[in-house]
Design a protein around this motif. Structure first.
Motif, PDB file in Angstrom:
ATOM      1  N   VAL A   1      64.961 -43.217 -10.313  1.00 46.06           N
ATOM      2  CA  VAL A   1      63.931 -42.429  -9.652  1.00 46.06           C
ATOM      3  C   VAL A   1      63.180 -41.654 -10.733  1.00 46.06           C
ATOM      4  N   PHE A   2      61.874 -41.583 -10.596  1.00 46.15           N
ATOM      5  CA  PHE A   2      61.074 -40.791 -11.532  1.00 46.15           C
ATOM      6  C   PHE A   2      59.817 -40.316 -10.826  1.00 46.15           C
ATOM      7  N   ASN A   3      59.216 -39.271 -11.383  1.00 41.50           N
ATOM      8  CA  ASN A   3      57.961 -38.768 -10.855  1.00 41.50           C
ATOM      9  C   ASN A   3      56.852 -39.334 -11.735  1.00 41.50           C
ATOM     10  N   PRO A   4      56.022 -40.239 -11.219  1.00 39.30           N
ATOM     11  CA  PRO A   4      55.004 -40.877 -12.045  1.00 39.30           C
ATOM     12  C   PRO A   4      53.921 -39.918 -12.530  1.00 39.30           C
ATOM     13  N   ASP A   5      53.879 -38.727 -11.945  1.00 47.13           N
ATOM     14  CA  ASP A   5      52.882 -37.731 -12.353  1.00 47.13           C
ATOM     15  C   ASP A   5      53.337 -36.912 -13.566  1.00 47.13           C
ATOM     16  N   VAL A   6      54.605 -37.086 -13.970  1.00 51.14           N
ATOM     17  CA  VAL A   6      55.144 -36.359 -15.130  1.00 51.14           C
ATOM     18  C   VAL A   6      55.273 -37.348 -16.283  1.00 51.14           C
ATOM     19  N   ARG A   7      54.438 -37.196 -17.311  1.00 52.01           N
ATOM     20  CA  ARG A   7      54.369 -38.152 -18.417  1.00 52.01           C
ATOM     21  C   ARG A   7      55.715 -38.388 -19.100  1.00 52.01           C
ATOM     22  N   ARG A   8      56.486 -37.335 -19.320  1.00 45.95           N
ATOM     23  CA  ARG A   8      57.753 -37.503 -20.034  1.00 45.95           C
ATOM     24  C   ARG A   8      58.743 -38.350 -19.233  1.00 45.95           C
ATOM     25  N   HIS A   9      58.609 -38.385 -17.919  1.00 44.39           N
ATOM     26  CA  HIS A   9      59.484 -39.220 -17.087  1.00 44.39           C
ATOM     27  C   HIS A   9      59.282 -40.696 -17.407  1.00 44.39           C
ATOM     28  N   LEU A  10      58.030 -41.087 -17.662  1.00 42.80           N
ATOM     29  CA  LEU A  10      57.737 -42.495 -17.943  1.00 42.80           C
ATOM     30  C   LEU A  10      58.452 -42.951 -19.211  1.00 42.80           C
ATOM     31  N   LYS A  11      58.604 -42.059 -20.176  1.00 38.29           N
ATOM     32  CA  LYS A  11      59.322 -42.386 -21.409  1.00 38.29           C
ATOM     33  C   LYS A  11      60.831 -42.248 -21.209  1.00 38.29           C
ATOM     34  N   GLU A  12      61.238 -41.207 -20.503  1.00 41.42           N
ATOM     35  CA  GLU A  12      62.661 -40.923 -20.320  1.00 41.42           C
ATOM     36  C   GLU A  12      63.390 -42.017 -19.536  1.00 41.42           C
TER      37      GLU A  12
ATOM     38  N   ALA B   1      57.369 -49.414 -19.856  1.00 42.16           N
ATOM     39  CA  ALA B   1      57.830 -50.286 -20.930  1.00 42.16           C
ATOM     40  C   ALA B   1      58.032 -51.691 -20.368  1.00 42.16           C
ATOM     41  N   PRO B   2      57.874 -52.734 -21.208  1.00 39.85           N
ATOM     42  CA  PRO B   2      57.986 -54.125 -20.726  1.00 39.85           C
ATOM     43  C   PRO B   2      59.268 -54.422 -19.948  1.00 39.85           C
ATOM     44  N   GLN B   3      60.416 -53.920 -20.413  1.00 43.85           N
ATOM     45  CA  GLN B   3      61.668 -54.216 -19.714  1.00 43.85           C
ATOM     46  C   GLN B   3      61.689 -53.591 -18.316  1.00 43.85           C
ATOM     47  N   LEU B   4      60.989 -52.487 -18.119  1.00 40.88           N
ATOM     48  CA  LEU B   4      60.941 -51.841 -16.806  1.00 40.88           C
ATOM     49  C   LEU B   4      59.969 -52.550 -15.867  1.00 40.88           C
ATOM     50  N   ASN B   5      58.946 -53.188 -16.443  1.00 38.83           N
ATOM     51  CA  ASN B   5      57.974 -53.905 -15.612  1.00 38.83           C
ATOM     52  C   ASN B   5      58.581 -55.103 -14.907  1.00 38.83           C
ATOM     53  N   LYS B   6      59.759 -55.555 -15.339  1.00 33.25           N
ATOM     54  CA  LYS B   6      60.438 -56.684 -14.701  1.00 33.25           C
ATOM     55  C   LYS B   6      61.153 -56.266 -13.418  1.00 33.25           C
ATOM     56  N   LEU B   7      61.390 -54.957 -13.267  1.00 31.47           N
ATOM     57  CA  LEU B   7      62.166 -54.463 -12.127  1.00 31.47           C
ATOM     58  C   LEU B   7      61.277 -54.212 -10.920  1.00 31.47           C
ATOM     59  N   PRO B   8      61.831 -54.412  -9.714  1.00 29.50           N
ATOM     60  CA  PRO B   8      61.057 -54.084  -8.511  1.00 29.50           C
ATOM     61  C   PRO B   8      60.779 -52.587  -8.457  1.00 29.50           C
ATOM     62  N   LEU B   9      59.583 -52.232  -7.995  1.00 30.50           N
ATOM     63  CA  LEU B   9      59.161 -50.829  -7.931  1.00 30.50           C
ATOM     64  C   LEU B   9      58.615 -50.529  -6.545  1.00 30.50           C
ATOM     65  N   ILE B  10      59.035 -49.397  -5.998  1.00 23.14           N
ATOM     66  CA  ILE B  10      58.431 -48.911  -4.757  1.00 23.14           C
ATOM     67  C   ILE B  10      57.944 -47.493  -4.989  1.00 23.14           C
ATOM     68  N   HIS B  11      56.942 -47.106  -4.227  1.00 23.48           N
ATOM     69  CA  HIS B  11      56.456 -45.731  -4.259  1.00 23.48           C
ATOM     70  C   HIS B  11      57.067 -45.005  -3.078  1.00 23.48           C
TER      71      HIS B  11
END
Length: 184
Positions: free
Chosen positions: A86-97, A136-146
């Protein structure tokens, strides 16, 4: 079935865990960080398991997002069947973390994509941008829901049940392969 709910601090894991397990109806309550882990047990019904619907007992492990609990992570991972980041897409550091969460909890265990789920959790009142965030590329392979529990809560529940069905199907297939290898 043991499912880990992981991700950065203050991204909404506990609110999602409470909602998905029907533990509470409170959405948008005051923030109180989880200490270590909370385990929520519930039964999930009508999971699509291939050509039949099934029910299963779910242990949803709401894991603290603070790295001070990192020494406990290997114990949390033991015998887990799936991981939801789970992450908050509005928080930039979450995308890296979440890259760290991926490498520690998913890559290191060799989990299949069907055993994983990304949830871009939008906090109440944030306005949900449902485009795929830059990952990141490895995360783009995973299913994502909002996820937006104020606007579309049942969509989130339905997608989570679909995910549980996928994990259950993988576990059944693995068990069948193991049984066949013993027989042959």
């Amino acid at each position: 079935m043991k499912i880990l709910l992981i991700g950065p601090s203050e991204c909404g894991k506990t609110a999602l865990a409470n909602f998905l397990s029907d533990t509470t109806e409170t959405i948008g309550a005051d923030y109180s960080p989880s200490q270590g882990v909370r385990i929520l047990e519930f039964e999930s019904h009508n999971l699509s398991n291939g050509n039949k619907n099934s029910a299963c007992e779910v242990e949803l492990w709401d894991c603290a997002g603070d790295f001070k609990f990192e020494s406990c992570w290997s114990a949390l991972m033991k015998d887990s069947n799936g991981v939801v980041i789970v992450f908050n897409p509005d928080v930039r550091r979450h995308l890296k973390e979440i890259e760290t969460w991926y490498s520690t909890f998913i890559f290191s265990q060799g989990l299949q994509e069907a055993q994983c789920l990304l949830i871009a959790h939008h906090k109440p009142g944030s306005g949900a941008d449902t485009t795929r965030p830059p990952l990141a590329p490895q995360l783009n392979k995973l299913p994502l829901i909002h996820s937006n529990l104020e606007e579309e809560p049942e969509d989130v529940r339905q997608e989570f049940h679909k995910y549980l069905g996928n994990v259950m199907r993988m576990l059944s297939e693995k068990q069948e392969r193991e049984e066949m290898s013993i027989i042959t």
